[in-house]
Write an enzyme that holds these catalytic residues in place. Structure first.
Site, PDB file in Angstrom:
ATOM      1  CG  ASP A 122      -1.919  -1.021   1.303  1.00 37.36           C
ATOM      2  OD1 ASP A 122      -2.164  -1.649   0.271  1.00 37.36           O
ATOM      3  OD2 ASP A 122      -2.484  -1.241   2.397  1.00 37.36           O
ATOM      4  CB  CYS A 176     -15.666 -14.743  -9.794  1.00 39.80           C
ATOM      5  SG  CYS A 176     -17.237 -14.077  -9.287  1.00 39.80           S
ATOM      6  CB  CYS A 179     -23.105 -16.999  -6.951  1.00 40.08           C
ATOM      7  SG  CYS A 179     -22.129 -16.223  -5.634  1.00 40.08           S
ATOM      8  CB  CYS A 182     -20.296 -10.314  -3.174  1.00 40.21           C
ATOM      9  SG  CYS A 182     -20.139 -10.440  -4.959  1.00 40.21           S
ATOM     10  CB  CYS A 186     -23.500  -4.754  -0.811  1.00 41.63           C
ATOM     11  SG  CYS A 186     -22.982  -3.079  -0.388  1.00 41.63           S
ATOM     12  CB  CYS A 201     -18.058   1.354   0.712  1.00 41.19           C
ATOM     13  SG  CYS A 201     -17.160  -0.043   1.378  1.00 41.19           S
ATOM     14  CB  CYS A 233     -18.284  -3.477   6.031  1.00 45.34           C
ATOM     15  SG  CYS A 233     -19.603  -4.426   5.245  1.00 45.34           S
ATOM     16  CB  CYS A 236     -19.057  -7.778  -0.272  1.00 44.87           C
ATOM     17  SG  CYS A 236     -17.693  -6.689   0.131  1.00 44.87           S
ATOM     18  CB  CYS A 240     -17.343 -14.712  -1.354  1.00 44.67           C
ATOM     19  SG  CYS A 240     -16.525 -15.523  -2.731  1.00 44.67           S
TER      20      CYS A 240
END
Ligand code: SF4
Ligand code: SF4
Length: 303
Positions: A122, A176, A179, A182, A186, A201, A233, A236, A240
């Protein structure tokens, strides 16, 4: 090199040739910025150009070594307590990962004295998820995260840029499931097919946002999930299927302390000094003491 780096505790290590990013990736990021979905993270606007060439980070980069470190916790905080994102259960990864990679890096520099190495956690404008996929350590989910074997989305990504040329890995053959769980789960509608709108968010609002929330932010924070969270949070991510039945991280520094397993809103009403002492070395301080008090007050008001 892979064995050397995996010895640091990395769940996955992969190599990618340092080519300019695909036009699609540049375009996706530029459109995300143009929509204003990065909210108050204005440094992202500067990154939009810088991310287009790794030479801006390490001149002459030939290889991106992408690594994932699992933070899957062996224990969860009780459901009766306000939520704290799992990545913040343990010690700050910005400190833990460089510590774990210090010896491997020392040995690499000793073995290749003519070459340059730069570790990025980061700390530089590098498109870490893009490079993780290129290096084959995982695949991108609709939730925006990179999904890695053995730790799903519950992993920290970091990159080692080097002028050393290393044979590239092939992309992960997995995908992925599409589906949509996620997106459906949310609680604020922040997650869409074009990515995350940070203005809504809960992770952004409780960690990165400085000061009071605007009306849109308050609406998001007024949802049940917004009232329940103290920091971040994971909804999401928990939604999964790739994140189920994962083994705990082998890195003990990322496991929760007893204090973290019992921390409640009241614990965050201290002075700046008290909070900095109590949370020394914790990722929670990313929100700064005033941000933590804001989150705690909001959480208590919803009781
Ligand atoms: S972190 Fe929470 S609020 Fe943000 S996109 Fe994911 S589920 Fe939505
Ligand atoms: S929940 Fe489903 S759609 Fe979302 S990232 Fe996981 S597999 Fe993909």
């Amino acid at each position: 090199m892979r064995t050397l780096l995996t010895g640091s505790g990395a769940a996955a290590v992969g190599f990618a040739a340092a080519m300019p990013p695909d036009v699609g990736e540049i375009d996706r990021f530029s459109r995300w910025i143009a929509r204003g979905d990065h909210a108050g993270m204005t440094y992202m606007e500067r990154h939009a150009t810088l991310r287009q060439s790794l030479d801006n980070v390490l001149p002459g980069t030939r290889t991106v070594v992408s690594m994932a470190f699992s933070f899957v916790p062996p224990q969860e905080r009780p459901q009766t307590l306000p939520a704290i994102a799992r990545y913040a259960y343990g010690r700050d990864y910005h400190k833990v990962i460089p510590g774990r990679l210090a010896e491997p890096l020392r040995r690499l520099r000793e073995s290749y004295p003519q070459e340059s190495f730069r570790l990025c956690i980061d700390s530089a404008p590098v498109a870490e998820r893009y490079w993780a996929v290129k290096a084959g350590i995982g695949f991108r989910g609709l939730n925006g995260s990179v999904i890695v074997d053995g730790c799903g989305c519950y992993c920290f990504l970091c990159e080692l840029l080097t002028t050393l040329e290393i044979e590239s890995d092939t992309p992960s053959g997995k995908h992925c499931l599409q589906c949509g769980e996620c997106l459906r789960r949310c609680p604020t509608g922040a997650l869409g097919s074009t990515g995350i709108d940070c203005r809504r968010c809960l992770s952004y609002l409780t960690i990165e946002h400085r000061g009071d929330w605007d009306a849109e932010g308050e609406r998001a924070m007024a949802t049940d999930a917004g009232r329940r969270t103290l920091f971040g949070c994971d909804i999401c991510l928990t939604a999964c299927p790739h994140n189920r039945n994962l083994p705990p991280s082998p890195i003990e520094e990322f496991h929760p302390s007893p204090d973290m397993l019992s921390l409640d809103a009241t614990s965050l009403f201290g002075s700046d000094r008290e909070l900095r002492q109590r949370l020394a070395g914790s990722p929670l301080l990313r929100a700064r003491p005033e941000g933590l008090r804001r989150n705690a007050a909001w959480n208590r008001n919803g009781e």
